[in-house]
Design an enzyme around this catalytic site. Structure first.
Site, mmCIF file in Angstrom:
data_model
loop_
_atom_site.group_PDB
_atom_site.id
_atom_site.type_symbol
_atom_site.label_atom_id
_atom_site.label_comp_id
_atom_site.label_asym_id
_atom_site.label_seq_id
_atom_site.Cartn_x
_atom_site.Cartn_y
_atom_site.Cartn_z
ATOM 1 N N GLU A 21 0.956 -0.948 -0.014
ATOM 2 C CA GLU A 21 -0.157 -0.064 0.031
ATOM 3 C C GLU A 21 0.866 1.371 0.108
ATOM 4 O O GLU A 21 1.239 1.825 -1.058
ATOM 5 C CB GLU A 21 -0.772 -0.072 1.303
ATOM 6 C CG GLU A 21 -1.897 0.955 1.134
ATOM 7 C CD GLU A 21 -3.379 0.450 1.653
ATOM 8 O OE1 GLU A 21 -3.383 -0.441 2.372
ATOM 9 O OE2 GLU A 21 -4.315 1.404 1.463
ATOM 10 N N GLU A 77 -2.442 0.682 13.286
ATOM 11 C CA GLU A 77 -3.660 1.146 12.516
ATOM 12 C C GLU A 77 -5.267 0.879 13.012
ATOM 13 O O GLU A 77 -5.933 1.654 13.059
ATOM 14 C CB GLU A 77 -3.760 0.275 11.105
ATOM 15 C CG GLU A 77 -4.938 0.364 10.332
ATOM 16 C CD GLU A 77 -4.737 -0.429 8.885
ATOM 17 O OE1 GLU A 77 -3.864 -1.443 9.087
ATOM 18 O OE2 GLU A 77 -5.190 -0.028 7.793
HETATM 19 C C1 BGC Z 1 -5.167 2.554 4.399
HETATM 20 C C2 BGC Z 1 -5.838 3.692 5.308
HETATM 21 C C3 BGC Z 1 -6.831 4.468 4.409
HETATM 22 C C4 BGC Z 1 -7.952 3.464 4.285
HETATM 23 C C5 BGC Z 1 -9.196 4.004 3.474
HETATM 24 C C6 BGC Z 1 -6.696 1.578 4.020
HETATM 25 O O1 BGC Z 1 -6.171 0.654 3.201
HETATM 26 O O2 BGC Z 1 -4.196 1.863 5.005
HETATM 27 O O3 BGC Z 1 -5.416 4.288 6.326
HETATM 28 O O4 BGC Z 1 -7.339 5.648 5.145
HETATM 29 O O5 BGC Z 1 -7.503 2.301 3.496
HETATM 30 O O6 BGC Z 1 -10.221 3.652 3.976
#
Ligand code: BGC
Length: 908
Positions: free
Chosen positions: A489, A761
């Site tokens: 990501e 997270e």
């Molecule tokens: C990310 C986030 C992001 C989110 C959106 C994720 O995969 O890691 O931090 O804001 O997607 O929903």
């Protein structure tokens, strides 16, 4: 005679002390120390006043700029002399001299007069060097490899050029950029110490170049340049599903060295059809998957003169645009902290693992000796599982693996060039012999922003939380603000960035970092004003307009303006801010925005599976209405700063209608909200969505809600940043403290108690029983929940800027002490100097250590039973003449202070 000389000397010394009490230091050009490669035609200058004398202000300044050091001191042929300007401004003084020239280096000095009319000495000399101001300054051509690439592994191409100089070199400057990432070497020495260059921008619209002084790398006679390219963000795998070539298929290099000789002549060495290309030791390199090197393939000596490159291919000269090239405005990525193994061990399943003790972002340098063909594999993980085994499931498709094949014959030092990993643990395979600490070093990489803030207090868990917030920032501020640095990501998620932006301004100077990135936010905005989920937008035009994410377009510029007082960011972003408001309006019906896809209060508390209705789900359209109002308010604020009178009237009117629609749709007749969650009440209160008469009862409902969860938060990405602020604003700081100090899930300290060294997270990335949250979304380095840092600085330590005098020109210090902490202290290094606020409580008194930088004023607000209970540096308040004003009302002392250090004691 001797005596007379002595008294003369004493007199001169005393006179000097009297005259030169104020000093000028820390000269910045466009917020940077001696920048090289600026392409701003009217750079702005800032400096700090330093004085031990309280209440020091600047009353005037004089600034001079020269293109020649000798002329600067002799005041000859200055290209700008401001003359004595009666002004108290010491930041953002714009250059107003004759036009600056491409590539030229300039020298400047400033002196100031303080408020008693005394002049400082001239400051030390600062410099700045221009980049290219016109696209046709680029004489170099883009070049790509001249051979047919292996399209599967895509080994890193290398480029080489040899040239001779036969005159004495005075100075030499290299201008470099790439499609992909580059590492340049001249005569065997690396050019600069920046990494992952040229950094990441919306490459199809603008690409940064870097400028380096390479005078010391060139020599008279034969010289060689060698450059390696990597796929990087340009064409490497990004986002998901092996998505490659987002900006193009071909890597390319553009490089120009301008050499000035002592005889006054100038020569340019440029990339062109005469260069050679080949491949070297980097067999494969991807940001997500790691780097594979085979040192047997290294072309020994290829970056030195006299290397035989006859068998190399030529290059393909490309017609790629040069009018999208821009000078680098933000601090490039550099190496920072270095970690040695804290533990070298075998896991229960027999893997050889090193623990570096800190979840960090960067890479591991390995020093090893072995035989030709020996292969060592390095893998990276953030955590061990509950059995103590290496855990990489949460990295999803990212392979995160470096593979090194040795060439043998002595020590070999490996460091990847074009990848980075998010890790605390390293797994080593194929290493012959004992793994020793000296073999492995972890190195942190991040944008080289200056650290500006510290926060500490009497609770060690909170201190660890602050540590984790700072490491979350380090790990995710790699040229763009990313969500996470480890899995497949690592994107510039706009929601995460807006949520964390204010906190970020405390920990480090993120001014230029955000100025640069926000330009990309605007460039990647769709024609209809929709702002992308991620910037640079690699997810496509449809991945836009989620509430709370897209609002980065208004929230981040405003936060940067507040923290640094820089109007230019509002000017630059104003159209983008307005366009985003236009989008929301176009999707609304009668001022109700209840359409479209939204992430909502991402990762709010939601116990699984049978939670008995405990999940704290907030209506996404209710959230959208709140953020629409907030963005509108921020646009009104910006319009006021920029004096756009019509917009102020227009958007004030809009805001009223947006709030009215909110009330009609989401507020029950008794003042409840249709979503009875903490986030709903927090957003409604924070953004003034409720009429004043309904606010207190809403606060009570919020308190009841928090109590229903036994004093736990339940907020996700959008509610969390404001939760404690709302409680404080409505007089419930005691409850905010309890939430902050809560140690059980969900809370900020739960991960800390579970051993976190960064922000997670999810509130429960590792569950109390040691098992993990779902591997599909479980990063251990995600800064969003670290947004509490802002409240710690602004409310616990109490350091804030007055909105009408931002950038801490006028400071407000209002610490809040509650049960749970006995001391707290914070520092913030602003453009004016250091602000300090520390407090300490014992049974008899509260002590405050306050520092206010020169050329600012501060309102200090502290509780006391009466004025007689308060002393400063041992003296009663009423005997002190230094204060600009002191007042007392309802148990609160308010003082207006000038610069200086203060020690207040309030007796209980
Ligand atoms: C990310 C986030 C992001 C989110 C959106 C994720 O995969 O890691 O931090 O804001 O997607 O929903």
């Amino acid at each position: 005679m001797k005596n007379r000389l002595l008294s003369l000397m004493i007199f001169l010394f005393a006179f000097n002390c009297l005259i030169a009490q104020v000093k000028v230091s820390n000269l910045l050009t466009e917020n940077l120390n001696n920048p090289v490669g600026l392409d701003i035609i009217q750079p702005r200058f800032s400096w700090q006043l330093v004085s031990d004398v309280r209440n020091t202000m600047q009353s005037a300044f004089e600034l001079k700029v020269s293109d020649n050091l000798a002329n600067l001191s002799s005041n000859k042929n200055l290209i700008w002399n401001s003359g004595k300007v009666l002004s108290d401004s010491s930041v953002y003084i714009a250059y107003k001299g004759i036009p600056l020239k491409s590539g030229a280096k300039y020298y400047w000095q400033v002196r100031v007069w303080d408020n008693s009319g005394k002049a400082s000495k001239w400051s030390e000399t600062a410099t700045f060097q221009m980049g290219f101001l016109n696209a046709n300054d680029w004489k170099a051509s883009w070049i790509s490899p001249g051979f047919v690439e292996d399209t599967v592994l895509r080994p890193s191409p290398i480029f080489r050029k040899e040239f001779a100089t036969n005159k004495e070199i005075k100075s030499a400057t290299a201008y470099i950029t790439a499609h992909g990432m580059y590492e340049a070497v001249i005569n065997g020495q690396r050019v600069g110490n920046d990494y992952l260059t040229p950094g990441w921008t919306v490459y199809n619209k603008r690409i940064q170049y870097q400028v380096y002084d390479v005078s010391g790398l060139l020599k008279k006679g034969a010289n060689a340049i060698g450059v390696t390219l990597g796929s990087g963000w340009f064409r490497g795998s990004l986002a998901w599903n092996d998505n490659k070539n987002l900006y193009g298929k071909e890597l390319a290099l553009l490089m120009q060295i301008e050499i000035s000789y002592t005889d006054g002549s100038i020569e340019s060495i440029v990339t062109d059809g005469s260069w050679k290309s080949s491949t070297g030791s980097i067999v494969y390199s991807e940001i997500y998957h790691g780097e594979t090197v085979d040192y047997r393939l290294e072309k020994t000596g290829w970056t030195l003169p006299a290397f035989k490159d006859d068998s190399w291919s030529g290059v393909k000269v490309q017609d790629f645009p040069k009018n999208i090239l821009v000078g680098t405005y933000n601090e490039p990525i550099k190496k920072h902290e270095v970690f040695k193994p804290v533990k070298i061990f075998k896991t229960p399943s027999g893997e050889q693992v090193i623990d570096f003790g800190q979840n960090l972002v960067g890479f591991v340098q390995m020093k090893v000796s072995g035989k030709a063909g020996d292969q060592i594999t390095l893998k990276f993980a953030e955590v061990l599982d509950k059995e103590g085994d290496f855990y990489i499931e949460n990295l999803r498709a990212a392979k995160v693996t470096d593979v090194i094949t040795l060439k043998g014959g002595g020590e070999e030092i490996f460091e990847p060039k074009f990848t980075f990993h998010g890790f605390r643990y390293l797994k080593i395979e194929g290493f012959k012999g004992e793994v020793k600490p000296e073999n492995f070093t972890a190195i942190a990489l991040y944008s080289a922003m200056k650290p500006t803030g510290t926060f500490s207090c009497s609770n060690e868990l909170i201190n660890q939380l602050q540590h984790n917030i700072q490491w979350g920032q380090r790990g995710n501020f790699l040229d763009v603000p990313t969500d996470c640095p480890q899995r497949d990501e690592r994107l510039g998620w706009t929601g995460d960035a807006q949520a964390f932006s204010r906190t970020a301004t405390f920990n480090m100077n993120v001014h230029n970092f955000f100025v640069k990135w926000l330009k990309d936010v605007a460039l990647d905005q769709n024609e209809d004003g929709a702002v992308a989920f991620v910037v640079p937008n690699v997810l496509g035009k449809g991945a836009v307009a989620s509430t709370g994410w897209a609002d980065v377009a208004t929230i981040a510029p405003w936060n940067i303006y507040l923290a640094y007082g820089d109007k230019r960011i509002l000017e630059n972003q104003y159209q983008s801010m307005k366009a985003w408001l236009g989008y929301m309006k176009s999707k609304s019906n009668n001022y109700l925005w209840n359409t479209g896809f939204h992430f909502g209060d991402w990762l709010f508390y939601s116990p699984q599976p049978d939670d008995g209705g405990r999940a704290a789900l907030t209506d996404k359209y209710l959230i959208a209405q709140c953020f629409w109002a907030h963005s509108t308010q921020l646009l009104i604020n910006a319009a006021k700063v920029l004096q756009k009178t019509e917009d102020i009237t227009f958007y004030t009117n809009e805001l009223n209608k947006i709030k009215e629609a909110f009330k009609n749709e989401y507020v029950t007749p008794n003042g409840g909200l249709v979503s009875s969650t903490q986030t709903a009440y927090v957003l409604a209160l924070q953004f003034d969505m409720l009429p004043e008469n309904l606010r207190d009862q809403a606060v009570n409902r919020l308190v009841v809600n928090i109590n229903n969860y036994e004093t736990h938060l339940t907020t996700g990405f959008l509610g969390t940043p404001y939760l404690c602020h709302v409680l404080s604003r409505f007089g419930k700081t005691d409850l905010a403290y309890k939430l902050l100090l809560q140690e059980t899930y969900p809370s900020w300290l739960y991960p800390v108690k579970m051993g976190a060294t960064t922000i997670w997270e999810r509130w429960d990335g590792i569950k109390p029983d040691g098992s993990f949250q779902t591997p599909g979304m479980n990063s251990f380095n995600h800064y969003a929940y670290g947004a509490i840092g802002d409240w710690m600085y602004r409310v616990i330590a109490g350091i804030d800027t007055e909105t009408d005098s931002p950038g801490y020109r006028k400071i407000r210090i209002e610490p809040h002490m509650e049960k749970g902490l006995t001391n707290a202290s914070a520092n913030l290094n602003t453009y004016y100097g250091n602000i300090g606020s520390g407090w300490k409580i014992d049974d008899k008194k509260t002590t405050y250590e306050i520092e206010i930088p020169a050329n600012t004023t501060a309102t200090l607000v502290i509780p006391a039973q009466n004025l007689n209970n308060v002393s400063e540096s041992g003296k009663a308040l009423n005997s002190i003449k230094d204060f600009k004003s002191v007042s007392f009302d309802k148990g609160v002392v308010t003082m207006l202070l000038g610069s200086g250090k203060y020690n207040f004691v309030v007796a209980q």
